[in-house]
Design a protein around this motif. Structure first.
Motif, mmCIF file in Angstrom:
data_model
loop_
_atom_site.group_PDB
_atom_site.id
_atom_site.type_symbol
_atom_site.label_atom_id
_atom_site.label_comp_id
_atom_site.label_asym_id
_atom_site.label_seq_id
_atom_site.Cartn_x
_atom_site.Cartn_y
_atom_site.Cartn_z
ATOM 1 N N SER A 1 0.551 -4.964 -0.973
ATOM 2 C CA SER A 1 -0.886 -5.482 -1.229
ATOM 3 C C SER A 1 -1.919 -4.475 -0.530
ATOM 4 O O SER A 1 -2.747 -4.159 -1.322
ATOM 5 N N GLN A 2 -1.546 -3.910 0.517
ATOM 6 C CA GLN A 2 -2.311 -2.669 1.195
ATOM 7 C C GLN A 2 -2.402 -1.683 0.261
ATOM 8 O O GLN A 2 -3.434 -1.077 0.080
ATOM 9 N N TRP A 3 -1.042 -1.342 -0.373
ATOM 10 C CA TRP A 3 -1.106 0.007 -1.026
ATOM 11 C C TRP A 3 -1.994 -0.050 -2.194
ATOM 12 O O TRP A 3 -2.659 1.068 -2.877
ATOM 13 N N ARG A 4 -2.215 -1.155 -2.997
ATOM 14 C CA ARG A 4 -2.811 -1.370 -4.174
ATOM 15 C C ARG A 4 -4.217 -1.313 -3.888
ATOM 16 O O ARG A 4 -4.902 -1.239 -4.917
ATOM 17 N N LYS A 5 -4.802 -1.369 -2.607
ATOM 18 C CA LYS A 5 -6.034 -1.166 -2.585
ATOM 19 C C LYS A 5 -6.716 -0.082 -2.235
ATOM 20 O O LYS A 5 -7.781 0.308 -2.133
ATOM 21 N N ARG B 1 -7.252 8.513 -5.748
ATOM 22 C CA ARG B 1 -6.058 8.839 -5.158
ATOM 23 C C ARG B 1 -4.941 8.522 -6.248
ATOM 24 O O ARG B 1 -3.955 9.393 -6.292
ATOM 25 N N ARG B 2 -5.180 7.448 -7.079
ATOM 26 C CA ARG B 2 -4.225 7.328 -8.074
ATOM 27 C C ARG B 2 -4.145 8.281 -9.234
ATOM 28 O O ARG B 2 -3.073 8.623 -9.475
ATOM 29 N N SER B 3 -5.304 8.700 -9.408
ATOM 30 C CA SER B 3 -5.248 9.601 -10.266
ATOM 31 C C SER B 3 -4.661 10.829 -9.735
ATOM 32 O O SER B 3 -3.975 11.678 -10.482
ATOM 33 N N ARG B 4 -4.749 11.372 -8.544
ATOM 34 C CA ARG B 4 -4.296 12.383 -7.947
ATOM 35 C C ARG B 4 -2.698 12.360 -7.862
ATOM 36 O O ARG B 4 -2.246 13.322 -8.113
ATOM 37 N N GLU B 5 -2.348 11.119 -7.562
ATOM 38 C CA GLU B 5 -0.932 10.965 -7.412
ATOM 39 C C GLU B 5 -0.184 11.353 -8.841
ATOM 40 O O GLU B 5 0.787 11.840 -9.093
ATOM 41 N N GLY B 6 -0.782 10.725 -10.020
ATOM 42 C CA GLY B 6 -0.195 10.887 -11.360
ATOM 43 C C GLY B 6 -0.334 12.578 -11.663
ATOM 44 O O GLY B 6 0.930 12.574 -12.268
ATOM 45 N N ILE B 7 -1.322 13.168 -11.310
ATOM 46 C CA ILE B 7 -1.417 14.557 -11.668
ATOM 47 C C ILE B 7 -0.046 15.414 -11.016
ATOM 48 O O ILE B 7 0.494 16.148 -11.666
#
Length: 472
Positions: free
Chosen positions: A449-453, A458-464
């Motif tokens: 639950s915390q991670w999805r916040k 950051r999500r875009s950075r992780e995907g790249i």
């Protein structure tokens, strides 16, 4: 104008020929995940993507190195055939009985009994033990390390080697040409002048084609003294604080018994691969009363299969109650990710412990890209906070422990020469479980639950980062 149009036409034709060649060539020589990333890169920028793939797309070694590894493996198997009394036999119909043949067929080494093993968790403590053993050496000292810095630790090791050489001890130091560049530059001439034989493993520069793909590295950490005492683990020859503000926490095993001869055989194989010199090292080693059963697992691009990846995945699938995985770098391939997900969904308690701080930013970002899927599957993730957790080990139920230099990432699975030690002794496994519990007491659990916040950027950075890491 006609010339410009003709040049443009040729470039367009070349552009599409590269795309077509990549479509036919890359999938047949690369893992599916990496192939998709490379094809995407070549599809977008063919004139850049193709040269990059030719340099970094396939973990190839020179034919001479492959031949030498095959010869070394054959010698190891033949020598072990003469030592059948040392072979340890697991109980039938157990998880260990399923693990042993896989490791032996891929990594050459049979399981042996009669070993003694001490788990060293203190950085200074393990270094002090190593130097003390070098100071007691009478015949030979063999050190193989990925990283060596010109710092207080490097100075202490060099001084110990010089003292040993002055006593007439044969000292050999094998260092990775890139990871230990600082140590080689600072100490090589000084050690050679004192009769310590120093070699660089997998040299770069103009000689890289005689080695293999230029970013292949020897990531092993091995020390063997007089074929009586051996060291294997995660600790390099560098100060604990080379990650600024977060001193390393490591795990090293100090070995005695027949497994030491196997450890030295790995050193001899790497020495032969680099120098062409054959070392006679597979001597008998007395058994110890502790009678710990162990099995050595070398891996790397010189072997026909991905030994480390296959062993890790087998351990995950064999877990019945609990598996704990400790690694500083977690960038799994699809097979490992799937194994973890299946284990967790099947009711196995899967605990991943990683460092909250990393010294590799791109890898840390790629690592975070896997957290959501793992947490949704029921994998528990703990972020260790006091130090940079550089230790690398796994425990399965109370049956199997694996420790050494193997990270749970694509580089360790496919590109690096690595070394692991499997322990089939419940006392040792329980000791490792105690160490892992100590990590957990000092870690912060990561909640879904915390991670999805976390922020969208950051999500875009992780995907790249995950896509870039897959190119390896």
């Amino acid at each position: 104008m006609l010339l410009e149009w003709t040049l443009g036409s040729w470039l367009l034709l070349l552009d599409w020929l590269i795309r077509l060649a990549a479509l036919l060539w890359i999938p047949a020589r690369t893992t599916p995940g990496a192939a998709r990333s490379w094809l995407l890169l070549v599809g977008f920028v063919p004139l850049l993507g193709l040269p990059l793939y030719l340099l970094f797309g396939h973990p190839w070694l020179s034919g001479e190195r492959l031949r030498r590894q095959a010869e070394a493996s054959q010698v190891i198997r033949e020598e072990q055939a003469l030592q059948s009394a040392l072979r340890w036999q697991p109980d039938a119909d157990t998880t260990v009985a399923e693990m042993v043949p896989l490791v032996e067929r891929q990594g050459d080494f049979m399981p042996v009994h009669g070993n003694a093993l001490d788990l060293l968790t203190g950085y200074d403590d393990s270094l002090a033990h190593l130097i003390a053993d070098i100071d007691q050496a009478e015949e030979r000292v063999h050190l193989l390390y990925y990283l060596m810095f010109d710092d207080a630790v490097g100075d202490a090791i060099v001084e110990a080697l010089q003292r040993a050489a002055a006593r007439g001890v044969q000292c050999r130091l094998l260092l990775d040409a890139v990871g230990a560049k600082r140590g080689l530059r600072a100490y090589r001439k000084r050690l050679l002048a004192r009769d310590v034989d120093v070699r660089a493993m997998l040299p770069g520069g103009l000689r890289w084609r005689r080695s293999g793909r230029m970013d292949l590295r020897n990531h092993r950490k091995i020390a063997v003294i007089d074929n009586k005492v051996g060291y294997i683990g995660s600790q390099n020859l560098a100060d604990a604080s080379f990650v600024r503000g977060r001193p390393n926490r490591e795990l090293v095993a100090r070995l005695r018994g027949p497994a030491v001869a196997h450890l030295e055989a790995v050193f001899a194989s790497d020495w032969y691969m680099e120098t062409g010199q054959r070392l006679d090292v597979m001597a008998d080693v007395p058994v110890c009363s502790e009678d710990v059963a162990t099995q050595l697992l070398p891996s790397g691009p010189a072997y026909p299969f991905s030994n480390a990846r296959d062993a890790v995945n087998a351990m995950i699938h064999l877990a019945r109650r609990r598996i704990v995985l400790v690694t500083p770098y977690f960038v799994p391939d699809e097979a490992t990710l799937s194994a973890l997900r299946i284990a967790a969904l099947s009711g196995v308690d899967v605990q991943l412990i990683v460092s909250a701080t990393s010294n590799a930013r791109l890898t840390a970002w790629a690592q975070e890209a896997y957290y959501d899927e793992l947490l949704r599957s029921g994998v528990r993730i703990a972020l260790y906070e006091p130090h940079f957790l550089h230790a690398k080990h796994l425990s399965v139920d109370e049956d199997i422990a694996l420790l050494g230099s193997i990270n749970l990432d694509i580089r360790s699975f496919a590109l690096n020469a690595e070394i692991g030690l499997l322990c089939y002794d419940r006392t040792i496994v329980r000791q490792l479980l105690d160490i892992e519990e100590d990590y957990l007491r000092q870690s912060r659990p990561l909640e879904l639950s915390q991670w999805r916040k976390r922020a969208t950027w950051r999500r875009s950075r992780e995907g790249i980062a995950r896509l870039a890491d897959a190119l390896m």
